[in-house]
Design an enzyme around this catalytic site. Sequence first.
Site, mmCIF file in Angstrom:
data_model
loop_
_atom_site.group_PDB
_atom_site.id
_atom_site.type_symbol
_atom_site.label_atom_id
_atom_site.label_comp_id
_atom_site.label_asym_id
_atom_site.label_seq_id
_atom_site.Cartn_x
_atom_site.Cartn_y
_atom_site.Cartn_z
ATOM 1 N N LEU A 1 3.716 4.175 1.350
ATOM 2 C CA LEU A 1 3.958 4.802 2.368
ATOM 3 C C LEU A 1 2.822 5.632 2.889
ATOM 4 O O LEU A 1 2.936 6.896 2.741
ATOM 5 C CB LEU A 1 5.284 5.432 2.398
ATOM 6 C CG LEU A 1 5.954 6.144 3.898
ATOM 7 C CD1 LEU A 1 6.233 4.715 4.600
ATOM 8 C CD2 LEU A 1 7.393 6.774 3.400
ATOM 9 N N HIS A 2 1.786 4.997 3.200
ATOM 10 C CA HIS A 2 0.735 5.918 3.783
ATOM 11 C C HIS A 2 0.500 6.136 5.111
ATOM 12 O O HIS A 2 1.602 5.917 5.827
ATOM 13 C CB HIS A 2 -0.775 5.210 3.435
ATOM 14 C CG HIS A 2 -0.787 3.920 4.039
ATOM 15 N ND1 HIS A 2 -1.394 3.814 5.127
ATOM 16 C CD2 HIS A 2 -0.658 2.712 3.405
ATOM 17 C CE1 HIS A 2 -1.499 2.600 5.478
ATOM 18 N NE2 HIS A 2 -0.836 1.781 4.465
ATOM 19 N N ALA A 3 -0.177 6.835 5.729
ATOM 20 C CA ALA A 3 -0.422 7.219 7.117
ATOM 21 C C ALA A 3 0.103 6.400 8.161
ATOM 22 O O ALA A 3 0.940 6.812 8.848
ATOM 23 C CB ALA A 3 -1.742 7.963 7.515
ATOM 24 N N THR B 1 0.611 -1.236 -0.136
ATOM 25 C CA THR B 1 0.063 0.137 0.005
ATOM 26 C C THR B 1 0.765 1.150 -0.006
ATOM 27 O O THR B 1 0.211 2.241 0.074
ATOM 28 C CB THR B 1 -1.018 -0.022 1.073
ATOM 29 O OG1 THR B 1 -0.117 -0.073 2.327
ATOM 30 C CG2 THR B 1 -1.886 -1.115 1.095
ATOM 31 N N ALA C 1 3.851 5.369 7.690
ATOM 32 C CA ALA C 1 4.513 6.704 8.002
ATOM 33 C C ALA C 1 4.775 6.879 9.332
ATOM 34 O O ALA C 1 5.611 7.491 9.856
ATOM 35 C CB ALA C 1 3.914 7.720 7.011
#
Length: 81
Positions: A14-16, A12, A19
């Site tokens: 480097l999403h929230a 997916t 991160a």
Amino acid sequence: MIERKVVLKNRTGLHARPASELVAFAKELPCKVYLEHNGKKAAADSILQLLALGAKEGSELGEGDKHSVEKLEAFLAILEG
């Protein structure tokens, strides 16, 4: 400063969530670590900078001192999903 290419393997990107985990990890390192992607550079301890990279699965990232980059590489491997 040491540079090493580290491939992001998280499907997916480097999403929230990953991160924020990376920011917490980077704040514990003894030096500043930066991620670079498509000409953009981000401090690994800044969630806003990391999200602005738009790093997807397969992105090459990483620069800092040797020990910290190695730890970052191991941590990113854990984020595989």
